[in-house]
Scaffold this active site. Structure first.
Site, mmCIF file in Angstrom:
data_model
loop_
_atom_site.group_PDB
_atom_site.id
_atom_site.type_symbol
_atom_site.label_atom_id
_atom_site.label_comp_id
_atom_site.label_asym_id
_atom_site.label_seq_id
_atom_site.Cartn_x
_atom_site.Cartn_y
_atom_site.Cartn_z
ATOM 1 N N THR A 220 -0.687 -11.802 -6.883
ATOM 2 C CA THR A 220 -1.892 -12.376 -6.281
ATOM 3 C C THR A 220 -1.975 -13.855 -6.645
ATOM 4 O OG1 THR A 220 -2.976 -10.245 -6.594
ATOM 5 C CG2 THR A 220 -4.393 -12.138 -6.060
ATOM 6 N N ALA A 239 4.684 -3.404 -8.165
ATOM 7 C CA ALA A 239 3.515 -3.994 -7.520
ATOM 8 C C ALA A 239 3.242 -5.411 -8.034
ATOM 9 C CB ALA A 239 2.297 -3.104 -7.747
ATOM 10 N N HIS A 240 2.205 -6.030 -7.456
ATOM 11 C CA HIS A 240 1.894 -7.423 -7.770
ATOM 12 C C HIS A 240 1.522 -7.618 -9.231
ATOM 13 C CE1 HIS A 240 -2.675 -6.819 -7.230
ATOM 14 N NE2 HIS A 240 -2.098 -5.642 -7.073
ATOM 15 N N ASN A 241 1.991 -8.738 -9.772
ATOM 16 C CA ASN A 241 1.688 -9.178 -11.140
ATOM 17 C C ASN A 241 2.267 -8.273 -12.224
ATOM 18 O OD1 ASN A 241 -0.888 -10.204 -9.419
ATOM 19 N ND2 ASN A 241 -0.376 -11.662 -11.039
#
Length: 345
Positions: A220, A239-241
């Site tokens: 993000t 997934a993100h981060n």
């Protein structure tokens, strides 16, 4: 290419037992051995094959004890599995590498292409992208705008690397994998969901290998990071981060929810799942289909089951589980007796 037992023994630090001039030009599983092939034996379950194998050479552990003579020439080493892995790496490195840019490739005039690079047909290199020396970009690969790629990396067909991502040296990404797609970020409202822009990037450090059809989402904000030496199997979702630590290995179909931090030298079995915003300590061993929903305790911890727990507790619980139907019937019978006694009072 053909090699003798003597030459192979010198390469892997082994001792020949049999004909030093025995020659091979291919590899084969010990149970499918044929003349001119080299096999290996490391798992005791396969020992019986060594007496009938047709392979010319077999790499074995130095402590292997034979019940009767074998026809194959043996090369004894401390660890047969490690030795054959080293031999396969040597063999692979001797294969000629592709070089040159196919005329059907699409390369932005602002991209920078290093020396001895291979770019296949219908590959696309975006604006401002940097491709390091000796990198191989196979057909139909997309390297997005402002992506940077280090030296000696390999992207197999249909890999997609979104804009701005950073790939290190000697990174291998197999077919169909997507690096840098949007993280799964949506904010609910009265009419549905508002998309949260994913403005970060993915960073993949040196000596990482990523299997086919694996997805590593961009962050993000900031970075999703796969640290150096990590090995990811096919069909994994990062997934993100998230962060995957150095030299961590993951089997197929593992899923990491957003902002999961996996430590160094962890081993993760197939189909394991991780809740978001948790930290997994270094050298944690996660069993197949494990569900990790909270931070782990410390180095060397072993977890199995869902939710994840200590193996001893898991097996005790499973031992009780099969008796639950009988226990349920007994409990109902006892309840009836209690009800009858209560009525009499």
């Amino acid at each position: 290419m053909e090699f003798t037992a003597r030459q192979i023994a010198e390469l892997i630090g082994g001792k020949v037992e049999g004909r030093e001039d025995a020659a091979v030009n291919s590899f084969a599983k010990i149970e499918e051995g044929h003349e001119g092939a080299i096999s290996f034996l490391s798992n005791p379950k396969y020992t019986h094959y060594i007496y009938d194998t047709k392979s010319s050479i077999v790499i074995v552990n130095e402590d292997l004890e034979l019940e009767h003579p074998v026809s194959a020439t043996l090369i004894r080493v401390k660890n047969a599995y490690e030795a054959v892995a080293r031999l396969l790496s040597i063999y692979e490195s001797m294969k000629p590498r592709k070089t040159g840019i196919d005329p059907l490739a699409s390369i932005s005039p602002t991209a920078k292409i290093g020396k001895d690079v291979y770019i296949g047909a219908f590959a696309c290199i975006g604006d401002g992208a940097v491709i390091g020396d000796n990198t191989q970009v196979y057909p139909h690969v997309v390297v997005g705008d402002n992506v940077s790629v280090g030296r000696g990396s390999i992207f197999f067909p249909n890999v997609t690397i979104y804009q701005g991502c950073k790939i290190g040296n000697n990174v291998t990404i197999h077919s169909g994998s997507v690096i840098g797609a949007d993280g799964f970020g949506f904010a609910p409202n009265q009419e549905g969901y508002d998309k949260i822009p994913q403005i970060g990037i993915v960073v993949i450090e040196d000596n990482v290998e990523i299997g086919a059809n694996t997805c590593v989402d961009r962050s993000t904000m900031g970075q999703t990071v796969i640290h150096k030496g990590a090995k990811l199997d096919n069909l994994i979702q990062v997934a993100h981060n998230c962060e995957v630590g150095e030299s961590t290995v993951m089997s197929a179909q593992v899923g990491l929810a957003g902002s999961t931090k996996i430590g160094n030298w962890c081993m993760v079995g197939g189909q394991a799942g991780f809740a978001g915003h948790i930290k997994v300590a270094d050298k944690t061993f996660i069993g197949a289909q494990c569900g990790v929903i909270s931070n782990t305790k410390g180095n060397g911890e072993q977890l199995i089951g869902s939710p994840a727990m200590d193996p001893k507790l898991f097996f005790h619980a499973q031992a009780v589980l099969k008796h639950l139907p009988d226990m349920y019937r007994q409990l109902n019978a006892l309840q009836k007796q209690v009800d009858e006694l209560t009525k009499k009072d």
